[in-house]
Design an enzyme around this catalytic site. Sequence first.
Site, PDB file in Angstrom:
ATOM      1  N   ASP A 122       0.843  -1.191   0.000  1.00 11.75           N
ATOM      2  CA  ASP A 122       0.000   0.000   0.000  1.00 11.75           C
ATOM      3  C   ASP A 122       0.883   1.249   0.000  1.00 11.75           C
ATOM      4  O   ASP A 122       1.540   1.543   0.986  1.00 11.75           O
ATOM      5  CB  ASP A 122      -0.887  -0.036   1.249  1.00 11.75           C
ATOM      6  CG  ASP A 122      -1.979   1.008   1.205  1.00 11.75           C
ATOM      7  OD1 ASP A 122      -1.796   2.011   0.486  1.00 11.75           O
ATOM      8  OD2 ASP A 122      -3.002   0.825   1.880  1.00 11.75           O
ATOM      9  N   ASP A 320      -1.733   6.174  -6.350  1.00 12.33           N
ATOM     10  CA  ASP A 320      -2.020   5.223  -5.281  1.00 12.33           C
ATOM     11  C   ASP A 320      -2.054   3.799  -5.846  1.00 12.33           C
ATOM     12  O   ASP A 320      -2.610   3.565  -6.910  1.00 12.33           O
ATOM     13  CB  ASP A 320      -3.380   5.583  -4.653  1.00 12.33           C
ATOM     14  CG  ASP A 320      -3.769   4.632  -3.535  1.00 12.33           C
ATOM     15  OD1 ASP A 320      -2.901   4.297  -2.717  1.00 12.33           O
ATOM     16  OD2 ASP A 320      -4.943   4.217  -3.488  1.00 12.33           O
TER      17      ASP A 320
END
Length: 439
Positions: A122, A320
Amino acid sequence: MKSLHIPLFFFFLLLPLHTLSKQQGQTQPTHYCNLPTDKGSTLKVFHVSSPCSPFKPKKMSWEESVIQMLIEDQARSQYLTSLVARKSVAPVAWARQLIQSPTYIVRVKVGTPAQTFLMALDTSNDAAWLPCNGCQGCGSSHFNSDKSTSFKSVACGAPQCQQVINSACVQNLCSFNQTYGGSTLAAGLSQDTIALAQDPIPGYVFGCIQKTTGASVPPQGLLGLGRGPLSLLAQTQSLYKSTFSYCLPSFRSSNFSGSLRLGPVAQPKRIHYTPLLKNPKRPSLYYVNLIGIKVGRKTVDIPPQALAFNPNTGAGTVIDSGTVYTRLVVPAYTAVRDEFRRRMGKANVTSLGGFDTCYNVPITIPSITFMFQGMNLSLAQDNFMLRSTSTSIACLAMAASPENVNAGLNIIANMQQQNHRVVFDVPNNRIGISRENCT
Ligand SMILES: *[C@@H]1O[C@H](CO)[C@@H](O)[C@H](O)[C@H]1NC(C)=O
Ligand SMILES: *[C@@H]1O[C@H](CO)[C@@H](O)[C@H](O)[C@H]1NC(C)=O
Ligand SMILES: *[C@@H]1O[C@H](CO)[C@@H](O)[C@H](O)[C@H]1NC(C)=O
Ligand SMILES: *[C@@H]1O[C@H](CO)[C@@H](O)[C@H](O)[C@H]1NC(C)=O
């Protein structure tokens, strides 16, 4: 931070591999789960639906799965948006609320002798944590700290403990609570050797989960690639110089793997870069300057404030790895979608779940180019059109950002990055992107 030379690479979701294959064996033959060896400083990156994954996605049709991913994305983009919009901001070193539904996993070895885990990646988080022995509410895989000769709990007085938001002292050991998606977790701050590919990182600081509720915690832990304090980047500064790149495989083939390359050495020499921007209030996030979007040859008319970077409000554009479909603030999304539809001429628009711009195939599709400062990124059709293999529908794979928050955040998501090498060069404040087949 200076005192933190210890590699903290955390984000581990570690499951002993034999456990994995056993679980996997319930749904698929064990031999499908065949993890290639990680070499040098390069880790293979797998999609959560790949055969070895500890995540067990429900059996769903193509339509159900793309709609489901969009629903989960909504929660993540809402989270990212609220994160940047918050007025008074605590340091995000260990964000109290983390994001659910990670899409990619890597193999991390923890402890001495090594126990292997497939941890979720992440880029918008700094933290690393994994379920530990005795964990209440965790799945069957966990790190057994009793079996590691190099494992240590971090004491309350240690400098690393000070970097954890809301840490508390439990029997003189550094502990913390946080939420992740719909889950809460309680963990003890710990240290152990971890190995990323062939690089041992002694004394890495991570959270050892002792208790969780809810179902959002990745089964074998989480490895954050954010750039805040206590992140992997911070803990491996001397080894990897805050530089990494990844190539995310398409989720169309569950057998594909991409790569996560750590350190400056093996990064592409010839690649286009765009400046990496810093929002001091949200130091984990990778902001870039998106200046326009082209549909076909036309630069879409988007109000400049819809794209502008504003460190005070948090508005702007982030790259992201955990969001699946690109989100654009409403005026930008509407402009892109309307131009896309205009270019599609008479073809009838239909919808699928939250996707509002779908067509019955065959159709001819205009190109889409993201224009960043210093770099134009022309997307391949697979990066912006979802095509069913079983039905005759194709959808524009983007959506509007959540409204009702005061800062608009555009998110360049992982479907748009698949089959590209994305280089995060933090020391030189730049992000490079080029096409590459991640197989
Ligand atoms: C975490 O939450 C539990 C339950 O609310 C509480 O008992 C415990 O003291 C908390 N631990 C920390 C480290 O804040
Ligand atoms: C994945 O690889 C296995 C073993 O090589 C093969 O049998 C299987 O068909 C592949 N699956 C996909 C979806 O390509
Ligand atoms: C679009 O839908 C209308 C109404 O159902 C139909 O008459 C028309 O032929 C369709 N156009 C195309 C290009 O399929
Ligand atoms: C990107 O494309 C635009 C419009 O076609 C062009 O004006 C600009 O020079 C390009 N930027 C770069 C860095 O190539």
